[in-house]
Scaffold this motif. Structure first.
Motif, PDB file in Angstrom:
ATOM      1  N   ALA A 101       0.829  -1.208   0.000  1.00  0.00           N
ATOM      2  CA  ALA A 101       0.000   0.000   0.000  1.00  0.00           C
ATOM      3  C   ALA A 101       0.862   1.256   0.000  1.00  0.00           C
ATOM      4  CB  ALA A 101      -0.927  -0.003   1.211  1.00  0.00           C
ATOM      5  N   VAL A 102       1.944   1.225   0.777  1.00  0.00           N
ATOM      6  CA  VAL A 102       2.870   2.373   0.818  1.00  0.00           C
ATOM      7  C   VAL A 102       3.432   2.651  -0.570  1.00  0.00           C
ATOM      8  CG1 VAL A 102       5.120   3.138   1.663  1.00  0.00           C
ATOM      9  CG2 VAL A 102       3.491   2.133   3.244  1.00  0.00           C
ATOM     10  N   HIS A 103       3.849   1.599  -1.262  1.00  0.00           N
ATOM     11  CA  HIS A 103       4.405   1.773  -2.603  1.00  0.00           C
ATOM     12  C   HIS A 103       3.342   2.262  -3.580  1.00  0.00           C
ATOM     13  CE1 HIS A 103       6.813   1.302  -6.126  1.00  0.00           C
ATOM     14  NE2 HIS A 103       6.103   0.293  -6.596  1.00  0.00           N
ATOM     15  N   ARG A 104       2.137   1.728  -3.469  1.00  0.00           N
ATOM     16  CA  ARG A 104       1.055   2.144  -4.371  1.00  0.00           C
ATOM     17  C   ARG A 104       0.707   3.618  -4.165  1.00  0.00           C
ATOM     18  NH1 ARG A 104      -2.729  -1.044  -7.022  1.00  0.00           N
ATOM     19  NH2 ARG A 104      -1.040  -2.573  -6.957  1.00  0.00           N
ATOM     20  N   SER A 117      10.508  16.029 -10.443  1.00  0.00           N
ATOM     21  CA  SER A 117      11.164  17.286 -10.788  1.00  0.00           C
ATOM     22  C   SER A 117      12.476  17.542 -10.073  1.00  0.00           C
ATOM     23  CB  SER A 117      10.212  18.465 -10.508  1.00  0.00           C
ATOM     24  OG  SER A 117       9.808  18.464  -9.159  1.00  0.00           O
ATOM     25  N   SER A 118      12.858  16.657  -9.122  1.00  0.00           N
ATOM     26  CA  SER A 118      14.127  16.866  -8.428  1.00  0.00           C
ATOM     27  C   SER A 118      14.680  15.523  -7.973  1.00  0.00           C
ATOM     28  CB  SER A 118      13.932  17.781  -7.215  1.00  0.00           C
ATOM     29  OG  SER A 118      13.221  17.103  -6.187  1.00  0.00           O
ATOM     30  N   TRP A 119      15.999  15.515  -7.654  1.00  0.00           N
ATOM     31  CA  TRP A 119      16.614  14.288  -7.182  1.00  0.00           C
ATOM     32  C   TRP A 119      16.016  13.862  -5.847  1.00  0.00           C
ATOM     33  CZ3 TRP A 119      18.737  11.358 -10.457  1.00  0.00           C
ATOM     34  CH2 TRP A 119      19.481  11.869 -11.524  1.00  0.00           C
ATOM     35  N   ASN A 120      15.669  14.822  -5.008  1.00  0.00           N
ATOM     36  CA  ASN A 120      15.069  14.481  -3.716  1.00  0.00           C
ATOM     37  C   ASN A 120      13.753  13.730  -3.896  1.00  0.00           C
ATOM     38  OD1 ASN A 120      17.117  15.593  -2.191  1.00  0.00           O
ATOM     39  ND2 ASN A 120      16.122  17.594  -2.007  1.00  0.00           N
ATOM     40  N   GLU A 121      12.952  14.125  -4.888  1.00  0.00           N
ATOM     41  CA  GLU A 121      11.695  13.438  -5.161  1.00  0.00           C
ATOM     42  C   GLU A 121      11.956  12.024  -5.668  1.00  0.00           C
ATOM     43  OE1 GLU A 121       9.272  15.706  -7.774  1.00  0.00           O
ATOM     44  OE2 GLU A 121       8.759  17.215  -6.259  1.00  0.00           O
ATOM     45  N   VAL A 122      12.980  11.869  -6.504  1.00  0.00           N
ATOM     46  CA  VAL A 122      13.321  10.541  -7.015  1.00  0.00           C
ATOM     47  C   VAL A 122      13.750   9.622  -5.868  1.00  0.00           C
ATOM     48  CG1 VAL A 122      14.892   9.228  -8.492  1.00  0.00           C
ATOM     49  CG2 VAL A 122      13.978  11.411  -9.286  1.00  0.00           C
ATOM     50  N   ILE A 123      14.610  10.137  -4.988  1.00  0.00           N
ATOM     51  CA  ILE A 123      15.095   9.341  -3.861  1.00  0.00           C
ATOM     52  C   ILE A 123      13.951   8.960  -2.931  1.00  0.00           C
ATOM     53  CG2 ILE A 123      16.526   9.400  -1.788  1.00  0.00           C
ATOM     54  CD1 ILE A 123      18.505  11.138  -3.388  1.00  0.00           C
ATOM     55  N   ALA A 124      13.097   9.922  -2.611  1.00  0.00           N
ATOM     56  CA  ALA A 124      11.963   9.646  -1.720  1.00  0.00           C
ATOM     57  C   ALA A 124      11.051   8.589  -2.327  1.00  0.00           C
ATOM     58  CB  ALA A 124      11.186  10.935  -1.461  1.00  0.00           C
ATOM     59  N   TYR A 125      10.820   8.671  -3.636  1.00  0.00           N
ATOM     60  CA  TYR A 125       9.962   7.697  -4.304  1.00  0.00           C
ATOM     61  C   TYR A 125      10.585   6.306  -4.267  1.00  0.00           C
ATOM     62  CZ  TYR A 125       7.730   5.159  -8.113  1.00  0.00           C
ATOM     63  OH  TYR A 125       7.097   4.203  -8.846  1.00  0.00           O
ATOM     64  N   SER A 129       9.951   1.783  -2.113  1.00  0.00           N
ATOM     65  CA  SER A 129       9.796   0.489  -2.773  1.00  0.00           C
ATOM     66  C   SER A 129      11.015  -0.425  -2.680  1.00  0.00           C
ATOM     67  CB  SER A 129       9.442   0.693  -4.250  1.00  0.00           C
ATOM     68  OG  SER A 129      10.425   1.482  -4.881  1.00  0.00           O
ATOM     69  N   MET A 130      12.206   0.137  -2.392  1.00  0.00           N
ATOM     70  CA  MET A 130      13.388  -0.723  -2.470  1.00  0.00           C
ATOM     71  C   MET A 130      14.433  -0.490  -1.391  1.00  0.00           C
ATOM     72  SD  MET A 130      15.197   1.017  -5.838  1.00  0.00           S
ATOM     73  CE  MET A 130      16.472  -0.213  -5.969  1.00  0.00           C
ATOM     74  N   ALA A 131      14.301   0.538  -0.568  1.00  0.00           N
ATOM     75  CA  ALA A 131      15.362   0.840   0.384  1.00  0.00           C
ATOM     76  C   ALA A 131      15.591  -0.271   1.392  1.00  0.00           C
ATOM     77  CB  ALA A 131      15.061   2.150   1.111  1.00  0.00           C
ATOM     78  N   PHE A 132      14.530  -1.047   1.722  1.00  0.00           N
ATOM     79  CA  PHE A 132      14.662  -2.082   2.738  1.00  0.00           C
ATOM     80  C   PHE A 132      14.663  -3.492   2.139  1.00  0.00           C
ATOM     81  CE2 PHE A 132      12.759   1.595   4.829  1.00  0.00           C
ATOM     82  CZ  PHE A 132      13.648   1.764   5.879  1.00  0.00           C
ATOM     83  N   ALA A 133      14.829  -3.594   0.843  1.00  0.00           N
ATOM     84  CA  ALA A 133      14.869  -4.911   0.205  1.00  0.00           C
ATOM     85  C   ALA A 133      16.101  -5.681   0.673  1.00  0.00           C
ATOM     86  CB  ALA A 133      14.886  -4.764  -1.317  1.00  0.00           C
ATOM     87  N   ASP A 134      15.986  -7.018   0.764  1.00  0.00           N
ATOM     88  CA  ASP A 134      17.094  -7.833   1.264  1.00  0.00           C
ATOM     89  C   ASP A 134      18.045  -8.273   0.161  1.00  0.00           C
ATOM     90  OD1 ASP A 134      15.025  -9.407   0.219  1.00  0.00           O
ATOM     91  OD2 ASP A 134      15.698 -11.166   1.320  1.00  0.00           O
TER      92      ASP A 134
END
Length: 203
Positions: A101-104, A117-125, A129-134
Motif C-alpha cells: 500500500a505504501v508503494h502504491r 522534478s528533483s533528485w530528492n523526489e526521485v530518492i523519496a519515491y 519500494s526498495m530501500a529495505f529490500a534484502d
C-alpha cells in the motif's frame, strides 16, 4: 454477609484485558492522529486485524526491537519475519499488504504530480519500494521529455551485494516505451536503507 456487587454486564468476565487497550489506542489514533503514536503502537494497530484474539503489544515491541522501526518491519524479508516467535502467515500477510500500500500510494502521488522534478523526489519515491529490500535490485524509471514517469520496473534482482545489468535489455525496453530519459537505481542491502542513483541517460 454483605451482598457481593453485581458484575458489569457490559463486559463479560471472559473479555480479554487487551480489548480496552485496543479501544484506547484507537481513540488516540483518531483524536490525535498517527503522529501521537510511537512506532510500536502503530504496529500494534496494524496487527489488530491479523491477530484479533491476541494482545499485539508484546509482538509489536519485539518486531520493533528486532528490525528497528515501523518501516523496517513492514519491509523486512518474509524469511526473517518467520524467525520471530509469534509471527504467523496472517501477520506476515498484513505487514506485506501495508508495504504494498505504501508503494502504491507513492506511485499514485508521482502520477498525480506528473513529474519527478528533483533528485530528492526521485530518492523519496525509490525509498518506499526498495530501500529495505534484502537483495540488490536494478531498477529503471522511464521518463518522457517533461520528466513524467512512464514506467517503474525492476530490471534485475541479484544477491545481497551483486546484481547483473544487461544494457541491451535496458535500451530495448526504453525504445518500447518511447522513453526520452532513464534513471537507473540500485539499492545496497548491506548498508540499507541506502539507494544509489547511478546516472541519467537521454536518447
Amino acid at each position: 454477609m454483605p451482598a457481593k456487587p453485581d458484575h458489569d454486564k457490559s463486559r463479560p468476565d471472559d473479555t480479554p484485558h487487551y480489548h480496552g487497550h485496543r479501544e484506547r489506542l484507537r481513540e488516540r489514533f483518531y483524536s490525535a492522529g498517527a503522529d501521537a503514536l510511537s512506532d510500536y503502537e502503530l504496529l500494534e494497530m496494524a496487527l489488530f486485524a491479523a491477530l484479533p484474539r491476541r494482545d499485539t503489544k508484546p509482538l509489536a515491541k519485539t518486531l520493533i526491537k528486532t528490525f528497528g522501526s515501523f518501516a523496517e518491519v513492514v519491509h523486512a524479508p518474509v524469511a526473517r519475519l518467520r524467525e520471530v516467535e509469534g509471527v504467523g502467515e496472517s501477520a506476515i500477510n498484513q505487514l506485506k499488504l501495508i508495504a504494498a500500500a505504501v508503494h502504491r500510494v507513492a506511485k499514485g502521488e508521482v502520477n498525480s504530480r506528473n513529474a519527478l522534478s528533483s533528485w530528492n523526489e526521485v530518492i523519496a519515491y525509490c525509498r518506499t519500494s526498495m530501500a529495505f529490500a534484502d537483495k540488490e535490485q536494478f531498477r529503471l524509471l522511464f521518463l518522457d521529455k517533461r520528466n513524467q514517469l512512464i514506467a517503474d520496473e525492476v530490471q534485475q534482482t541479484g544477491t545481497v551485494d551483486h546484481t547483473p545489468v544487461y544494457p541491451r535489455e535496458v535500451i530495448k525496453r526504453a525504445l518500447e516505451l518511447s522513453a526520452t530519459a532513464l534513471i537507473l537505481v540500485h539499492n545496497h542491502p548491506t548498508t540499507h536503507p541506502m539507494i544509489t542513483l547511478d546516472h541519467v541517460q537521454y536518447r
